[in-house]
Design a protein around this motif. Sequence first.
Motif, mmCIF file in Angstrom:
data_model
loop_
_atom_site.group_PDB
_atom_site.id
_atom_site.type_symbol
_atom_site.label_atom_id
_atom_site.label_comp_id
_atom_site.label_asym_id
_atom_site.label_seq_id
_atom_site.Cartn_x
_atom_site.Cartn_y
_atom_site.Cartn_z
ATOM 1 N N LYS A 298 -16.018 -40.785 12.328
ATOM 2 C CA LYS A 298 -17.282 -41.067 11.648
ATOM 3 C C LYS A 298 -18.158 -39.819 11.598
ATOM 4 C CE LYS A 298 -17.591 -46.025 12.601
ATOM 5 N NZ LYS A 298 -18.340 -47.094 13.297
ATOM 6 N N LEU A 299 -18.163 -39.044 12.692
ATOM 7 C CA LEU A 299 -18.928 -37.793 12.724
ATOM 8 C C LEU A 299 -18.426 -36.832 11.660
ATOM 9 C CD1 LEU A 299 -20.931 -35.778 14.048
ATOM 10 C CD2 LEU A 299 -19.094 -35.183 15.645
ATOM 11 N N ILE A 300 -17.100 -36.672 11.578
ATOM 12 C CA ILE A 300 -16.522 -35.749 10.588
ATOM 13 C C ILE A 300 -16.819 -36.232 9.172
ATOM 14 C CG2 ILE A 300 -14.365 -34.815 9.684
ATOM 15 C CD1 ILE A 300 -13.260 -34.911 12.535
ATOM 16 N N ILE A 301 -16.613 -37.536 8.928
ATOM 17 C CA ILE A 301 -16.819 -38.080 7.584
ATOM 18 C C ILE A 301 -18.274 -37.962 7.158
ATOM 19 C CG2 ILE A 301 -16.786 -40.208 6.225
ATOM 20 C CD1 ILE A 301 -14.302 -41.028 7.828
ATOM 21 N N SER A 302 -19.205 -38.339 8.061
ATOM 22 C CA SER A 302 -20.625 -38.261 7.712
ATOM 23 C C SER A 302 -21.057 -36.820 7.474
ATOM 24 C CB SER A 302 -21.478 -38.903 8.808
ATOM 25 O OG SER A 302 -21.284 -38.248 10.053
ATOM 26 N N SER A 303 -20.528 -35.888 8.288
ATOM 27 C CA SER A 303 -20.874 -34.470 8.105
ATOM 28 C C SER A 303 -20.359 -33.949 6.772
ATOM 29 C CB SER A 303 -20.301 -33.637 9.258
ATOM 30 O OG SER A 303 -20.817 -34.063 10.492
ATOM 31 N N MET A 304 -19.121 -34.304 6.424
ATOM 32 C CA MET A 304 -18.537 -33.811 5.187
ATOM 33 C C MET A 304 -19.206 -34.449 3.968
ATOM 34 S SD MET A 304 -16.716 -31.658 6.575
ATOM 35 C CE MET A 304 -16.246 -30.911 5.034
ATOM 36 N N ILE A 305 -19.583 -35.719 4.082
ATOM 37 C CA ILE A 305 -20.301 -36.355 2.972
ATOM 38 C C ILE A 305 -21.660 -35.684 2.776
ATOM 39 C CG2 ILE A 305 -21.464 -38.481 2.255
ATOM 40 C CD1 ILE A 305 -19.160 -40.043 3.460
ATOM 41 N N SER A 306 -22.332 -35.371 3.888
ATOM 42 C CA SER A 306 -23.626 -34.674 3.799
ATOM 43 C C SER A 306 -23.462 -33.308 3.161
ATOM 44 C CB SER A 306 -24.241 -34.534 5.193
ATOM 45 O OG SER A 306 -24.445 -35.794 5.793
ATOM 46 N N LEU A 307 -22.406 -32.583 3.576
ATOM 47 C CA LEU A 307 -22.152 -31.264 2.990
ATOM 48 C C LEU A 307 -21.833 -31.390 1.509
ATOM 49 C CD1 LEU A 307 -21.695 -28.217 3.272
ATOM 50 C CD2 LEU A 307 -19.327 -28.718 3.952
ATOM 51 N N LEU A 308 -21.045 -32.408 1.151
ATOM 52 C CA LEU A 308 -20.694 -32.605 -0.261
ATOM 53 C C LEU A 308 -21.931 -32.886 -1.098
ATOM 54 C CD1 LEU A 308 -18.423 -32.897 -2.357
ATOM 55 C CD2 LEU A 308 -18.311 -35.321 -1.759
ATOM 56 N N ILE A 309 -22.840 -33.696 -0.564
ATOM 57 C CA ILE A 309 -24.078 -33.993 -1.293
ATOM 58 C C ILE A 309 -24.912 -32.731 -1.474
ATOM 59 C CG2 ILE A 309 -26.266 -35.245 -1.155
ATOM 60 C CD1 ILE A 309 -24.745 -37.495 0.250
ATOM 61 N N VAL A 310 -25.042 -31.943 -0.387
ATOM 62 C CA VAL A 310 -25.845 -30.712 -0.458
ATOM 63 C C VAL A 310 -25.235 -29.737 -1.468
ATOM 64 C CG1 VAL A 310 -26.578 -28.682 0.836
ATOM 65 C CG2 VAL A 310 -26.784 -30.943 1.860
ATOM 66 N N LEU A 311 -23.901 -29.550 -1.399
ATOM 67 C CA LEU A 311 -23.242 -28.633 -2.339
ATOM 68 C C LEU A 311 -23.384 -29.125 -3.774
ATOM 69 C CD1 LEU A 311 -19.938 -27.751 -0.436
ATOM 70 C CD2 LEU A 311 -21.882 -26.243 -0.851
ATOM 71 N N SER A 312 -23.267 -30.430 -3.964
ATOM 72 C CA SER A 312 -23.399 -30.985 -5.315
ATOM 73 C C SER A 312 -24.798 -30.752 -5.872
ATOM 74 C CB SER A 312 -23.090 -32.488 -5.295
ATOM 75 O OG SER A 312 -21.778 -32.727 -4.852
ATOM 76 N N VAL A 313 -25.809 -30.940 -5.007
ATOM 77 C CA VAL A 313 -27.193 -30.719 -5.446
ATOM 78 C C VAL A 313 -27.415 -29.248 -5.782
ATOM 79 C CG1 VAL A 313 -29.597 -30.747 -4.702
ATOM 80 C CG2 VAL A 313 -28.125 -32.703 -4.197
ATOM 81 N N ILE A 314 -26.903 -28.345 -4.933
ATOM 82 C CA ILE A 314 -27.092 -26.908 -5.170
ATOM 83 C C ILE A 314 -26.390 -26.472 -6.450
ATOM 84 C CG2 ILE A 314 -26.550 -24.609 -4.299
ATOM 85 C CD1 ILE A 314 -26.943 -25.707 -1.478
ATOM 86 N N ILE A 315 -25.105 -26.835 -6.584
ATOM 87 C CA ILE A 315 -24.347 -26.428 -7.771
ATOM 88 C C ILE A 315 -24.931 -27.075 -9.022
ATOM 89 C CG2 ILE A 315 -22.107 -26.571 -8.907
ATOM 90 C CD1 ILE A 315 -20.816 -26.395 -6.166
ATOM 91 N N GLY A 316 -25.297 -28.367 -8.908
ATOM 92 C CA GLY A 316 -25.891 -29.042 -10.057
ATOM 93 C C GLY A 316 -27.197 -28.411 -10.495
ATOM 94 N N THR A 317 -28.033 -28.034 -9.509
ATOM 95 C CA THR A 317 -29.314 -27.400 -9.838
ATOM 96 C C THR A 317 -29.108 -26.042 -10.506
ATOM 97 O OG1 THR A 317 -30.356 -28.517 -7.950
ATOM 98 C CG2 THR A 317 -31.509 -26.615 -8.888
ATOM 99 N N ILE A 318 -28.200 -25.240 -9.919
ATOM 100 C CA ILE A 318 -27.921 -23.910 -10.495
ATOM 101 C C ILE A 318 -27.355 -24.055 -11.903
ATOM 102 C CG2 ILE A 318 -26.477 -21.850 -10.282
ATOM 103 C CD1 ILE A 318 -26.707 -22.136 -7.258
ATOM 104 N N ALA A 319 -26.422 -24.982 -12.076
ATOM 105 C CA ALA A 319 -25.814 -25.187 -13.397
ATOM 106 C C ALA A 319 -26.861 -25.646 -14.409
ATOM 107 C CB ALA A 319 -24.688 -26.212 -13.299
ATOM 108 N N TYR A 320 -27.704 -26.573 -13.987
ATOM 109 C CA TYR A 320 -28.733 -27.069 -14.903
ATOM 110 C C TYR A 320 -29.694 -25.947 -15.313
ATOM 111 C CZ TYR A 320 -32.946 -29.441 -16.507
ATOM 112 O OH TYR A 320 -34.038 -29.823 -17.247
ATOM 113 N N LEU A 321 -30.137 -25.141 -14.341
ATOM 114 C CA LEU A 321 -31.077 -24.058 -14.647
ATOM 115 C C LEU A 321 -30.448 -23.016 -15.559
ATOM 116 C CD1 LEU A 321 -32.770 -23.577 -11.145
ATOM 117 C CD2 LEU A 321 -33.722 -24.707 -13.160
ATOM 118 N N ASN A 322 -29.160 -22.688 -15.312
ATOM 119 C CA ASN A 322 -28.479 -21.711 -16.171
ATOM 120 C C ASN A 322 -28.291 -22.254 -17.582
ATOM 121 O OD1 ASN A 322 -27.183 -19.057 -14.880
ATOM 122 N ND2 ASN A 322 -27.342 -20.613 -13.282
#
Length: 416
Positions: free
Chosen positions: A8-32
């Motif tokens: 559960k620790l690994i899954i929750s950590s990876m889901i959190s990382l996936l959300i953060v990466l998605s937000v960062i990449i999505g924001t950069i892509a949208y701005l570009n």
Amino acid sequence: MINKLRRKLIISSMISLLIVLSVIIGTIAYLNYQKIIDDADQILEVLMANDGRFPLFNEAENSEKLMKKPPKELPGMSPELPYESRYFSVMLDEEGNVIFSDTGQIAAVDGETAISYAQAIFVDKQEGSGFYEGYRYLLMADDSGYRIIFLDCYRSLNSFKTLLLTSLAVSLLGFGAVLVLMIFLSGRIVKPFLENYEKQKRFITDAGHELKTPLTIIDTDIEVMKMDGIQNEWLEDIQQQTKRMAELTNNLILLAKLEETTEKLTMIEFPLSDVVEETFMSFQALAKAQDKKLNANIEKMVSYVGDENAIRRLVMILLDNAIKYSDEHGTIDLSLETQKNSIKLQVFNTTSKINRQDLNYLFDRFYRADRSRNSQTGGYGLGLSIALAIVNAHKAKIYATSDDERSLKITVLFNA
């Protein structure tokens, strides 16, 4: 249990990382992407304001005449921009007929292609701006008809796609690296807790075995005293409490063994229908003695691969729990049926009152939804904990529900 927490620790950590990466990449892509659109629209507005051509920056005299939009309103526009941009324009009348086309500033598009692009946009009546075949266009109507100007954005869009794919690839590699680190580090993080948990389980098992000997001796001594003619209420009470302590000790030992990963169950195929029916029959006398209705709906010829003794104990626990905690003259229903990919075992009983908040804690050790009935039922709150351990050992699911807070339904789903 510790391994489940680790997962559960690994899954929750990876889901959190996936959300953060998605937000960062999505924001950069949208701005570009928005920057590409803004820059293209800015150039198209200049072209539209100057009849499909750039103003002549190098001719101060003509600049004021040709430039209908002052340069100060066009930040970032350099004198080289007219030579770097590739564009073409088409003029259509109200019916969509071509008045003229200008493809002098682009080599990849001829007049026929330019007209086909313009007429396609005109048919759709896409007022304003948008993308068509890699070109950003701007459509505006005036007294002469419709002017459509196209700006080549292939290079910008390709750069955007390359940046996006590179970001995704790097993020994917980073995600994999973090996953490997989490698997490695989580083992070290939970190691102290795992050691303490194993020590606790060993302590329960060892203490249970150590307690069984003196309890057996006490019970034997009482039996000897009774044989010698010594009988009174104190001895009866001691013997009764000794048996309760022995039962509690045996349940704790069983629960500890079931939760040990090294404890292997004997998994064989056996007739589940017969086991459930036999267990049901053994509880009929108890239900009748308490004036309670015990019903069964058991599908025939249902087999299952598991530990027969453990499953038999599971059914016994569920029926015993239902009879103990059902209301006076209550009803208990036992059912077994096959579904698409599972086998459902269900025990229902009426009860005087149960809160839905208690359902989340019914499988916790020593938990009682109705604490006022402890002395009446004689249990310790370990039955459903043992049931949960048996279900987990078979990789099945168990949960409790209540539709009206006056009944309890415990469902077990086995993989077929």
